[in-house]
Write an enzyme that holds these catalytic residues in place. Structure first.
Site, short mmCIF file in Angstrom:
data_model
loop_
_atom_site.label_atom_id
_atom_site.label_comp_id
_atom_site.label_asym_id
_atom_site.label_seq_id
_atom_site.Cartn_x
_atom_site.Cartn_y
_atom_site.Cartn_z
N ASN A 396 7.72 2.58 7.50
CA ASN A 396 7.47 1.50 8.47
C ASN A 396 6.36 0.60 7.95
OD1 ASN A 396 5.35 3.39 8.81
ND2 ASN A 396 4.99 2.65 10.89
N CYS A 398 3.16 0.64 8.41
CA CYS A 398 1.88 1.26 8.04
C CYS A 398 2.04 2.59 7.31
CB CYS A 398 1.01 1.45 9.28
SG CYS A 398 0.67 -0.09 10.16
N GLU A 400 3.50 5.49 7.84
CA GLU A 400 3.43 6.82 8.43
C GLU A 400 4.73 7.23 9.12
OE1 GLU A 400 2.49 4.42 12.09
OE2 GLU A 400 2.25 4.26 9.94
#
Length: 756
Positions: A396, A398, A400
């Site tokens: 995604n 970021c 994670e």
């Protein structure tokens, strides 16, 4: 109002201008914590005056009127009127407004609290925000249980024990209830799909969703375009188009549109991709608003280790590589290499490079621009609990969240984070309290899936089929500081291991219990859960596929055999844990973000709400209690937040409060690996380097791969972000502050609001 600072109390009583007093308090907060608390209380007074037009403010009488007014003007969900508003108003806890630090309160005021749409008049006070979100999450509960669950959600959020992600805080209880944090996409190799993707990116970003997308299937520059007898312009022009699109979306000024594009490093245009974030060159070949990441297969890392050749391919002839991982990827890749060397591919469709030379170019770009982030395709896929549901093509925004995508499905994830620092009692972790928080947070996240307003039917299809949630953590550095542990000592890694194991254990059991109550997720039978497996079991799969041991401690403390037996019978959610950056919600909660250490002991943080000076609050309190703060505060500014430079401080304090750049990369990798073994999604792991060259980064990122991390996030290098003594403004207020402060750090771009 008791301000703890007699000077401010006296001036307030005497009728001084409230904005001037807030400025004065903030100016002095770096020198005395009482001023920081006073700034927050003065700002609360400002909020109360605004929401009640200067009349005496009382939550109990204000709250029902606020909900009714919000529904009347169209900014709150009419279903909130079904609650007993007077009953909920009586259960608000006004004293919990005092838990909010000034920076957190200001951030809420600037972008989160509900306003009247035409005039911009503030309608919502902080405790009303928590209750509005709690009511919004409780709408998925049976009617007879809604008040009970609204109060439970409210109690934990208002006490800052856990917070949902920014989209949920923005939109729960409103008519535009887009509550999901992030979306994962896979762009297909056709003009029609590329243009459809642009439309869907815009709609996803409009309602506060952060996006991660694979672009690995897009054919390379010069590839034939059948049907029009032409040649492709390649990957970069389309990325430039996405960049312009995402830059134009600001979500009403509250949050930027955000997109990260992922590319596999065998793509023929990999080197042009590495240049996308550089600050020079042809602007049409640059994408300043996009984030970039590499989706690195194990085969590439093996060839880097062996100093072997690496072949780049045009996806037009190698598209099947995007659908393979693990040993199967290695076989397909070698088959393509053999075809290329046998003359069975057009000469322009492939190119040979040395794997280490390309790796060095990747790391040079990372040092220079902070991009591309390195994420690991095989670890993400092999360790997925949703292997049977499809291939994961990217992370995604970021790094994670790792979920399967397809032409028919846009993956969605729903995030929240537990504040570890709020689970300390008498100097020990309050395990039962933490267990309760995890259980309530998981239930709230499961509710988000059914309540969410989906901008895309394909997103709804994927989210309802897999029901993924990602519960994360924040406040780890604060927890360590309050327990007297340094971030880089073995006891800290052991504690993190124990904490994440416990949270994983309880979150999985709660999802299993929800399956008994509400039914398992539709793709359950195709998941690893149905085989009686839990996340730590997949470490063996990763090691077997690589032919290498994953370098992480495998010890466990809890009864996982009983969990294996339970999950075999059903899970409500396809995933349960993801550790996001939590940049903004950690500010609101007044704690350290995610699993990160304190950035420095004094620095300035840049957010969309402005620039704020921060001091490590635990160090602040400890030095104050020892009677050393007055002596230390100016020395800390001069040393740029470095306590180790203050040789007259007690050795124990100098040992326990290093800056982010003074910690070794190994400490960051150890923390991430210990967490990742229990986390079924991923860990957003930024790395900080006192000094960085491609040579010394090479070993660090190789070690990240060897330790089984699914991905890494930002790469920060110290010289670009060094605090300097100066006489400059630091905090942006509504009216520009009329004060100066003696220290400021350069803008620290550590926020990822699109996740949390």
């Amino acid at each position: 109002m008791d301000l703890e600072v007699p000077e401010l109390s006296h001036r307030l009583t005497a009728g001084a201008d409230l904005s001037e007093l807030i400025d004065l308090a903030v100016e002095n907060s770096v020198w005395d914590p009482a001023y920081g608390r006073a700034a927050a209380r003065l700002f609360l007074l400002k909020v109360y005056r605004e929401v009640c037009d200067g009349r005496v403010f009382d939550y109990e009488s204000y709250f029902p009127n606020y909900i009714r007014e919000g529904v009347r003007v169209g900014i709150l969900d009419p279903r909130l009127l079904e609650f007993d508003l007077e009953f909920l108003g009586k259960n608000l806890r006004p004293e919990r407004d005092l838990l909010l630090p000034y920076i957190g309160l200001y951030t809420l005021y600037d972008r989160y609290l509900v306003r009247e749409p035409e005039s911009g008049r503030l309608l919502e006070a902080p405790q009303a925000l928590w209750m509005r979100v709690a009511m919004g999450l409780a709408l998925n509960e049976p009617r007879e249980a809604r008040h009970r669950w609204a109060l439970r959600f409210y109690d934990l959020m208002s006490s800052l024990r856990y917070l949902p992600s920014t989209p949920t805080l923005f939109n729960a209880g409103t008519p535009h209830h887009q509550l999901a944090s992030c979306y994962l996409y896979d762009v297909q190799d056709s003009l029609e799909h590329i243009l459809t993707s642009a439309f869907e990116f815009g709609m996803l970003a409009k309602y506060a969703g952060g996006i991660g997308t694979s672009v690995s299937k897009l054919r390379a520059l010069g590839a034939p375009v059948r049907g029009i007898n032409g040649k492709s312009g390649g990957l970069i022009p389309f990325l430039h188009m996405y960049d312009a699109l995402i830059k134009s979306i600001s979500q009403g000024g509250r949050r930027r549109g955000t997109l990260c594009v992922y590319l596999e490093p065998w793509h023929l245009e990999i080197e042009a991709f590495l240049d996308l974030k550089r600050g020079f060159g042809d602007p049409y070949l640059r994408t300043p608003s996009l984030n970039t990441a590499l989706w690195v297969p194990d085969e590439f890392m093996r060839r880097v280790r062996a100093d072997a050749d690496w072949y780049l391919f045009d996806p037009l002839y190698a598209g099947e590589l995007t659908e393979a991982y693990g040993p199967e990827f290695g076989r397909r890749y070698q088959a393509l290499v053999d075809r290329a060397l046998a003359g069975q591919l057009p000469a322009r469709a492939f190119r040979r490079v040395r794997a280490r030379e390309l790796y060095a170019k990747i790391l040079a770009a990372l040092i220079e621009t902070g991009h591309p982030w390195l994420t690991f395709k095989d670890a993400a896929n092999v360790r997925s609990m949703l292997k049977g549901a499809g291939v994961i093509h990217s992370g995604n925004l970021c790094t994670e969240v790792f979920l399967p995508t397809s032409p028919d499905e846009i993956a969605v994830c729903n995030l929240a984070s537990v504040n570890l620092a709020r689970h300390l009692e008498a100097g020990k972790v309050a395990w039962e309290k933490l267990k309760e928080t995890v259980k309530v947070a998981v239930r709230g996240l499961d509710n988000v899936i059914d309540l969410n307003l989906y901008p895309s039917a394909r997103a709804a299809k994927s989210n309802l089929a897999n029901r993924p949630v990602g519960l994360g953590l924040m406040g780890f550095a604060e927890l360590l500081a309050r327990l007297g542990l340094a971030y880089d000592e073995p006891a800290a890694a052991d504690l993190l291991d124990q904490l994440v194991e416990f949270v994983s254990y309880e979150a999985i059991l709660e999802s299993h219990r929800l399956a008994e109550e509400r039914g398992p997720f539709p793709n359950f039978a195709r998941s690893e859960w149905a085989r009686g497996r839990v996340p730590i079991d997949t470490l063996a799969d990763l090691a077997a596929g690589r032919g290498l041991q994953v370098k992480v401690d495998r010890s466990a403390r809890l009864d996982w055999d009983s969990v294996r037996g339970a999950v075999r019978l059903g899970m409500r959610n396809g995933t349960v844990l993801a550790i996001a950056p939590t940049a903004t919600i950690a500010l609101i909660a007044g704690t350290s973000p995610s699993l990160d250490p304190y950035y420095s002991n004094i620095f300035a943080r840049q957010t969309l709400s402005g620039k704020f000076l921060e001091v490590n609050p635990v160090l602040f309190e400890e030095l104050k209690s020892l009677g050393l703060w007055e002596q230390a505060r100016e020395a800390l500014v001069e040393s740029q937040g470095d306590v180790r430079a203050l040789t007259w401080l007690p050795p124990e304090i100098r040992r326990r409060y290093p800056t982010a750049y003074q910690l070794s990369p190994g400490a960051y990798l150890e923390a991430a690996a210990r967490a990742q073994k229990w986390v079924d999604l991923g860990v957003s792991r930024s790395l900080f380097f006192e000094d960085a060259t491609p040579a010394n980064l090479a070993q660090v990122y190789l070690e990240a791969w060897e330790r089984g991390l699914k991905g890494t996030y930002y790469c920060f290098v110290n010289p670009r972000m060094r605090p300097e003594p100066a006489t400059v403004r630091v905090n942006k207020a509504l009216a520009r502050p009329r004060w100066v402060l003696k220290a400021e750090a350069e803008a620290c771009a550590l926020e990822c609001e699109s996740c949390q």
